[in-house]
Design a protein around this motif. Structure first.
Motif, PDB file in Angstrom:
ATOM      1  N   ARG A  47      13.515  56.686 -22.593  1.00 56.29           N
ATOM      2  CA  ARG A  47      12.957  57.978 -22.174  1.00 56.29           C
ATOM      3  C   ARG A  47      14.040  58.880 -21.574  1.00 56.29           C
ATOM      4  O   ARG A  47      13.864  60.084 -21.480  1.00 56.29           O
ATOM      5  N   GLN A  48      15.156  58.333 -21.119  1.00 57.47           N
ATOM      6  CA  GLN A  48      16.334  59.067 -20.660  1.00 57.47           C
ATOM      7  C   GLN A  48      16.005  60.033 -19.508  1.00 57.47           C
ATOM      8  O   GLN A  48      16.550  61.128 -19.419  1.00 57.47           O
ATOM      9  N   PHE A  49      15.105  59.648 -18.620  1.00 52.00           N
ATOM     10  CA  PHE A  49      14.886  60.497 -17.456  1.00 52.00           C
ATOM     11  C   PHE A  49      15.996  60.321 -16.436  1.00 52.00           C
ATOM     12  O   PHE A  49      16.127  61.106 -15.491  1.00 52.00           O
ATOM     13  N   PHE A  66      20.181  63.226 -13.991  1.00 55.05           N
ATOM     14  CA  PHE A  66      18.761  63.341 -14.276  1.00 55.05           C
ATOM     15  C   PHE A  66      18.581  64.556 -15.172  1.00 55.05           C
ATOM     16  O   PHE A  66      18.513  65.710 -14.697  1.00 55.05           O
ATOM     17  N   PRO A  67      18.582  64.387 -16.501  1.00 49.44           N
ATOM     18  CA  PRO A  67      18.454  65.532 -17.400  1.00 49.44           C
ATOM     19  C   PRO A  67      17.059  66.136 -17.285  1.00 49.44           C
ATOM     20  O   PRO A  67      16.157  65.571 -16.656  1.00 49.44           O
ATOM     21  N   GLU A  68      16.904  67.271 -17.928  1.00 45.42           N
ATOM     22  CA  GLU A  68      15.584  67.864 -17.981  1.00 45.42           C
ATOM     23  C   GLU A  68      14.655  66.942 -18.740  1.00 45.42           C
ATOM     24  O   GLU A  68      14.969  66.476 -19.829  1.00 45.42           O
ATOM     25  N   CYS A  69      13.521  66.647 -18.147  1.00 37.48           N
ATOM     26  CA  CYS A  69      12.594  65.654 -18.734  1.00 37.48           C
ATOM     27  C   CYS A  69      11.189  66.147 -18.552  1.00 37.48           C
ATOM     28  O   CYS A  69      10.725  66.396 -17.409  1.00 37.48           O
ATOM     29  N   VAL A  70      10.509  66.324 -19.642  1.00 35.14           N
ATOM     30  CA  VAL A  70       9.109  66.742 -19.606  1.00 35.14           C
ATOM     31  C   VAL A  70       8.272  65.553 -19.137  1.00 35.14           C
ATOM     32  O   VAL A  70       8.420  64.453 -19.615  1.00 35.14           O
ATOM     33  N   GLY A  71       7.451  65.758 -18.208  1.00 36.44           N
ATOM     34  CA  GLY A  71       6.605  64.686 -17.693  1.00 36.44           C
ATOM     35  C   GLY A  71       7.300  63.799 -16.692  1.00 36.44           C
ATOM     36  O   GLY A  71       6.918  62.631 -16.529  1.00 36.44           O
ATOM     37  N   PHE A  72       8.339  64.324 -16.067  1.00 34.24           N
ATOM     38  CA  PHE A  72       9.059  63.499 -15.092  1.00 34.24           C
ATOM     39  C   PHE A  72       8.132  63.057 -13.961  1.00 34.24           C
ATOM     40  O   PHE A  72       8.241  61.937 -13.460  1.00 34.24           O
ATOM     41  N   GLU A  77       6.063  54.858 -10.579  1.00 42.31           N
ATOM     42  CA  GLU A  77       7.055  54.536  -9.563  1.00 42.31           C
ATOM     43  C   GLU A  77       7.835  53.267  -9.914  1.00 42.31           C
ATOM     44  O   GLU A  77       9.040  53.177  -9.672  1.00 42.31           O
ATOM     45  N   GLU A  78       7.117  52.292 -10.455  1.00 45.86           N
ATOM     46  CA  GLU A  78       7.796  51.022 -10.793  1.00 45.86           C
ATOM     47  C   GLU A  78       8.861  51.233 -11.869  1.00 45.86           C
ATOM     48  O   GLU A  78       9.983  50.702 -11.769  1.00 45.86           O
ATOM     49  N   ASP A  79       8.526  52.035 -12.877  1.00 43.99           N
ATOM     50  CA  ASP A  79       9.496  52.291 -13.939  1.00 43.99           C
ATOM     51  C   ASP A  79      10.690  53.059 -13.393  1.00 43.99           C
ATOM     52  O   ASP A  79      11.847  52.781 -13.748  1.00 43.99           O
ATOM     53  N   PHE A  80      10.411  54.028 -12.533  1.00 39.69           N
ATOM     54  CA  PHE A  80      11.496  54.807 -11.960  1.00 39.69           C
ATOM     55  C   PHE A  80      12.426  53.911 -11.142  1.00 39.69           C
ATOM     56  O   PHE A  80      13.656  53.994 -11.247  1.00 39.69           O
ATOM     57  N   LEU A  81      11.828  53.054 -10.351  1.00 36.45           N
ATOM     58  CA  LEU A  81      12.632  52.160  -9.517  1.00 36.45           C
ATOM     59  C   LEU A  81      13.443  51.181 -10.366  1.00 36.45           C
ATOM     60  O   LEU A  81      14.623  50.915 -10.078  1.00 36.45           O
ATOM     61  N   ASN A  82      12.843  50.625 -11.415  1.00 40.65           N
ATOM     62  CA  ASN A  82      13.560  49.669 -12.286  1.00 40.65           C
ATOM     63  C   ASN A  82      14.766  50.317 -12.966  1.00 40.65           C
ATOM     64  O   ASN A  82      15.851  49.725 -13.040  1.00 40.65           O
ATOM     65  N   VAL A  83      14.571  51.531 -13.450  1.00 41.11           N
ATOM     66  CA  VAL A  83      15.672  52.199 -14.147  1.00 41.11           C
ATOM     67  C   VAL A  83      16.808  52.494 -13.184  1.00 41.11           C
ATOM     68  O   VAL A  83      17.984  52.256 -13.486  1.00 41.11           O
ATOM     69  N   LEU A  84      16.464  53.052 -11.964  1.00 37.17           N
ATOM     70  CA  LEU A  84      17.518  53.344 -11.003  1.00 37.17           C
ATOM     71  C   LEU A  84      18.219  52.074 -10.534  1.00 37.17           C
ATOM     72  O   LEU A  84      19.442  52.044 -10.363  1.00 37.17           O
ATOM     73  N   THR A  85      17.463  51.001 -10.335  1.00 36.83           N
ATOM     74  CA  THR A  85      18.075  49.726  -9.916  1.00 36.83           C
ATOM     75  C   THR A  85      19.033  49.214 -10.982  1.00 36.83           C
ATOM     76  O   THR A  85      20.139  48.724 -10.675  1.00 36.83           O
ATOM     77  N   TYR A  86      18.624  49.308 -12.241  1.00 36.07           N
ATOM     78  CA  TYR A  86      19.478  48.830 -13.336  1.00 36.07           C
ATOM     79  C   TYR A  86      20.753  49.663 -13.442  1.00 36.07           C
ATOM     80  O   TYR A  86      21.854  49.138 -13.568  1.00 36.07           O
ATOM     81  N   LEU A  87      20.596  51.038 -13.361  1.00 36.04           N
ATOM     82  CA  LEU A  87      21.750  51.909 -13.530  1.00 36.04           C
ATOM     83  C   LEU A  87      22.742  51.753 -12.381  1.00 36.04           C
ATOM     84  O   LEU A  87      23.965  51.789 -12.597  1.00 36.04           O
ATOM     85  N   THR A  88      22.240  51.586 -11.194  1.00 36.49           N
ATOM     86  CA  THR A  88      23.156  51.442 -10.050  1.00 36.49           C
ATOM     87  C   THR A  88      23.863  50.098 -10.029  1.00 36.49           C
ATOM     88  O   THR A  88      24.876  49.941  -9.336  1.00 36.49           O
TER      89      THR A  88
END
Length: 978
Positions: A47-49, A66-72, A77-88
């Protein structure tokens, strides 16, 4: 024990090293920080948010965009946290410790999106923040709301880092270099999200596979180490093969994993390899570093397992080597024990020269038989020593076995040397005794041959005294030992029989010397009493004294003597005038009586107990066989004692022509050997068959090799016939024939061995006919009226195996055939002496032969040449070509053969010819330079020869192959020892 401890340590070392690899893999992939992998959140990443483009701030801080993302706002919350945890968790610990720079692009969005993003980041960002850069909305109204909102809600965001609102991308470039920003943000950094995602997924999968492989190898190594070693060569080979196959499979998997890692590394490095001017971003460099570190761990895994496999494979190989060693040890030990048992059965020192020579021959045969087991034992001992030197885990078990093999070999060798020493002394003793005995016999004959009527004058007495003096002086020529020298030289002999024989011969020597002394005294008294006439009594010509000693116990170089005719008394007339010579007459009369008793009791004791009318048919065959065997032995004994032995008598030398004296061995051949075999061995074995006729076939089969001495005898017959034809009229043969009372000349008796083989053939055929089922039924019909308990006794004679009788008959028939061929071959002129090396003669016959030389003629042109007529002989190891010459003889034209050439079978090949040549076949040398086309008289003869030669060639090639293999094994063993 040391080996097992070493292997256990190897297993522990493998487990430790692989555990270290697993730990390092976890550290490389930061599994303790990030339990997630890209495959677990692949949909959210697509989804590349939020992206980790790989750019860095001015101080090296990682940039998360954080690119422009429709439906951000709708992202859970869980998906957001997982992605940030993985990227960091992707950047290195060193880079992550600087803090992250967050770039939020909301140029096309609203203030509400900026607010939601900041709130989520403030609540859920798992790493350290350094700076937040926000590209405000480009719409005027939303930009105004954003400026007011930031001022109003700044405290609500609870951010401890600066939040900077940027109006445009150019303002962003003031904080971050263009090269660290993607093209969407006006930078030059190349970033393809799908490629980044594929690389991350592949790297993580590779790391997981490496970790799983290391864990599998831990379990595999423990399983291999816990396997119990088998007992047995086949089971050890199966286990080694099974483990090797599993190891090969593991090695293939490791190699495949290595190839995958190398391919993945090249894919990560591909942008730089395609465009040398392009520099990899830090994220790509970190991917390369990660792959290189993982590949290092893969190499460590391979090294650890290879070291363990080396130790385990060494253990399995040593186990298999031990099984082979113990298996071969059992076979060699059994063979050596068999040799020692055979050696122990060869007892005795012999009671005659021929007997001792036979024992020496048996010892030499046993020694030759033992060469192969001894060589195998030596090679096995060397192999055992090599295993010990290579620190084999079972060295304590191998060492005593090697010592046992050496001990058995030394026992056999030392015992052979000991027996050779004893038999050598025994042979020398019997030769000396034979000399003494022969000298005594010659003395008795000399005294008996002095005519009484010639001793009535002084001249006759002087001649007799001179003959006696000359004979006594001949003792020095014979090198006869005195009684004292005999005792000193042969007192170490262990056998009582040899000592007793020596004492008897010495006593005989003393008796003969005493007789000579008395004869000298008697003659001297006659010389002194010439006035007293003595009535002469001349001996009858036909009853002249024999030169064979009349004592039945007198030793001989062949066997205890059996006289063919009664010997007359000696010295009776000459000793009559003197009383003191009475003892001499009594001694000789006693000897004559002893000889008569020996002749009267000369029959076989077994035959004496059997009445012919009480014998069954098969036993009547056996009685006939034994009776003719004894007659045959007596005839050979009479030839030896009556013709061969007297040739050494000095007083008969003038009757023997030089050609006979120089060829006496050729005249009589190996008849002594035949006599020794039949008298000492074969007759005794035939006597055992009287009660058990079914053993007769085994008797002939057992002595198949010994009966080959007939081939040697018949091979010599043509030479013997030539010597006889030249010397048959000499006086010596007439004297010997009269002494033996033979009605036929010598050469008729020399044909006895040929007749004996024919007799064996006839008797075996008769027994075979009696053993047929029809004859058994007829003989069982004669059992009517007998009691039930007597039936087995009368039918047991038919229990012998007809197959064995047929084999025995085949042995005799083959022997007769080979003897006939030997006689025929011996008539060939110009044969070289080394023809005996070609082995046994198998076939012979006339052929038409074309000889083709490759340099001069073509094979297809052979029919143009006139063939040569050749007599061809086939041996076990070669072929002999002889020229056929027809010469006139006493009975018309007769063929004679002359030697042309001989070819060894190992240098030849044989081929059939094409159509129209059903009587021909081709023999060619291996190099193809010479070819011989042979045409037989008929197709059947051609087929017989072709089959025989082909079979011999196959056997020769098999023997040569085994010899080359044994030579190679010996060379390898010698090289490994050196």
């Amino acid at each position: 024990m040391l080996f097992w401890l070493k292997e256990e340590m190897a297993t522990q070392e493998l487990s430790r090293r692989l555990a270290t690899v697993i730990t390092h893999v976890d550290e490389i992939m930061q599994q303790e920080v990030r339990p997630l992998v890209a495959a677990d959140i692949i949909e959210q990443l697509h989804r590349q948010f939020a992206i980790l483009s790989g750019g860095r701030g001015r101080d090296g801080a990682p940039i998360i965009t954080f690119p422009e993302c429709v439906g951000f706002q709708c992202i859970p919350e869980e998906d957001f946290l997982n992605v940030l945890t993985y990227l960091t968790s992707i950047p290195s610990v060193e880079a992550a410790s600087i803090g992250f720079v967050i770039v939020i692009d909301r140029r096309r969005d609203k203030w509400s999106s900026i607010k939601a993003s900041l709130l989520r980041i403030a609540v859920a960002f798992p790493g350290n923040l350094q700076l937040i850069l926000i590209l405000r909305p480009s719409h005027f109204l939303q930009r105004t709301f954003a400026d007011l909102g930031i001022k109003y809600y700044r405290d609500e965001f609870k951010m401890k880092v600066p939040i900077i609102m940027l109006n445009s991308v150019s303002d962003l470039h003031g904080y971050i270099d263009k090269s660290q920003l993607t093209q969407e943000l006006g930078g030059t950094l190349e970033y393809r999200h799908s490629q980044w995602l594929n690389h991350r997924t592949a790297i993580e999968n590779f790391a997981l596979t490496l970790k799983t492989t290391a864990q599998m190898l831990q379990m595999f190594g423990a399983c291999l180490a816990a396997t119990e070693l088998p007992k047995g060569v086949l089971s050890s080979e199966d286990l080694l093969m099974s483990h090797t196959q599993q190891q090969d499979k593991v090695q293939d998997e490791l190699k495949l994993l290595g190839k995958q890692g190398a391919t993945l590394l090249s894919c990560v490095q591909e942008p730089a390899t395609k465009n040398f001017s392009r520099k990899l971003n830090p994220s790509e460099l970190e991917n390369i570093a990660t792959m290189e570190r993982l590949l290092v761990q893969l190499g460590e895994t391979e090294k650890a397992f290879s070291q363990f496999w080396f130790e385990h494979h060494l253990k399995l190989n040593q186990c298999l080597q031990l099984q082979h060693f113990e298996h071969n040890f059992g076979k060699v030990k059994l063979a050596l024990h068999g040799l020692l048992e055979e050696q122990a059965e060869l007892t005795g020192a012999g009671d005659s020269v021929m007997h001792v020579e036979q024992l020496l021959k048996e010892h030499r045969s046993l020694e030759e038989k033992g060469q192969e087991p001894l060589e195998k034992a030596q090679l096995l001992t060397l192999a055992g020593d090599q295993l010990i030197q290579s620190h084999h885990y079972a060295a304590d078990s191998i060492r005593p076995k090697c010592a046992e093999l050496r001990h058995l070999c030394d026992d056999f060798t030392n015992e052979n040397k000991k027996k050779y020493n004893i038999l050598g002394k025994s042979l020398e003793l019997h030769r000396q005794l034979d000399k003494v005995s022969g000298w005594c016999e010659a003395g008795i004959y000399l005294l008996a041959s002095q005519a009484v009527d010639k001793c009535q004058s002084r001249e006759g007495i002087d001649v007799a005294l001179n003959d006696i003096k000359t004979f006594l002086a001949s003792a020095r020529e014979y090198q006869l030992l005195s009684p004292k020298e005999f005792h000193n030289q042969f007192e170490s002999l262990p056998t009582l029989d040899a000592k007793a024989k020596a004492q008897k011969v010495l006593q005989k020597l003393a008796d003969v010397q005493e007789i000579f002394h008395k004869r000298q005294v008697s003659l001297m008294k006659l010389a002194a009493k010439q006035t007293r006439p003595v009535q002469p009594v001349a001996p009858h010509p036909e009853s002249s004294p024999k030169w064979v000693s009349p004592k039945p116990s007198q030793p001989s170089s062949l066997a205890p003597p059996q006289r063919a005719a009664e010997g007359p008394r000696v010295e009776t007339d000459l000793a009559a005038p003197e009383k003191e010579d009475g003892n001499e007459s009594k001694l000789e009369v006693k000897n004559e009586e002893s000889l008569q008793r020996s002749q009267d009791n000369g029959g076989s004791p077994v035959l004496e107990r059997l009445g012919r009318e009480d014998l069954s048919p098969s036993r009547r065959f056996m009685q006939d066989l034994l009776e003719t065997e004894e007659i045959y032995i007596k005839e050979m004994k009479s030839i030896i004692d009556g013709y061969i032995t007297p040739m050494d008598f000095i007083w008969l030398k003038h009757l023997i022509p030089d050609v006979l004296q120089n060829n006496k061995d050729c005249l009589f051949g190996n008849i002594k050997e035949l006599y020794e075999f039949h008298n000492r061995t074969f007759l005794k074995e035939l006597e055992k068959c009287v009660e058990n006729p079914e053993l007769l076939a085994c008797c002939f089969l057992k002595r198949k090799e010994d009966l080959q001495m007939y081939f040697k005898y018949h091979k010599n017959l043509p030479r013997a016939r030539a010597i006889w034809q030249e010397c048959q009229d000499c006086a010596y043969f007439g004297v010997c024939q009269r002494q033996l009372d033979h009605s036929l000349p010598l050469f008729k008796y020399l044909g006895g061995p040929s007749q004996r083989l024919i007799k064996y053939q006839a008797l075996l055929k008769g027994l075979l006919d009696r053993a047929s089922p029809e004859d058994v039924e007829m003989d069982l019909g004669d059992l009517e009226g007998t009691s039930a308990k007597d039936v087995p006794k009368k039918t047991e004679e038919f229990q012998g195996s007809p197959a064995e009788l047929q084999q025995a008959l085949a042995v005799i028939e083959d022997l007769i055939k080979s003897c006939e061929l030997a006689v025929d071959l011996a008539a060939v002129s110009g044969c070289p002496d080394d023809l005996e090396k070609l082995g046994r003669l198998l076939l012979h016959g006339p052929f038409s032969v074309w000889t083709i030389h490759k340099d001069r003629h073509k094979v297809k042109d052979f029919i143009r040449f006139k063939p040569s007529q050749r007599q061809i002989y086939l041996f076990e190891q070669g072929i002999v070509f002889c020229k056929i010459q027809v010469e006139p003889g006493d009975q018309g034209l007769s063929p004679h053969y002359s030697f042309k050439k001989s070819l060894k079978l190992v240098t030849l090949s044989i081929h059939r010819l094409g159509r129209g040549s059903n009587k021909k076949f081709e023999i060619a040398s291996r190099n193809g330079l010479e070819k011989y086309i042979l045409q037989a008289p008929s197709k059947e003869i051609r087929d017989c020869w072709f089959s025989a030669i082909s079979k011999l060639l196959v056997e020769q090639n098999n023997i040569k192959g085994r010899s080359l293999l044994l030579t190679s094994v010996r060379k390898v063993t010698l090289v490994s020892v050196s």
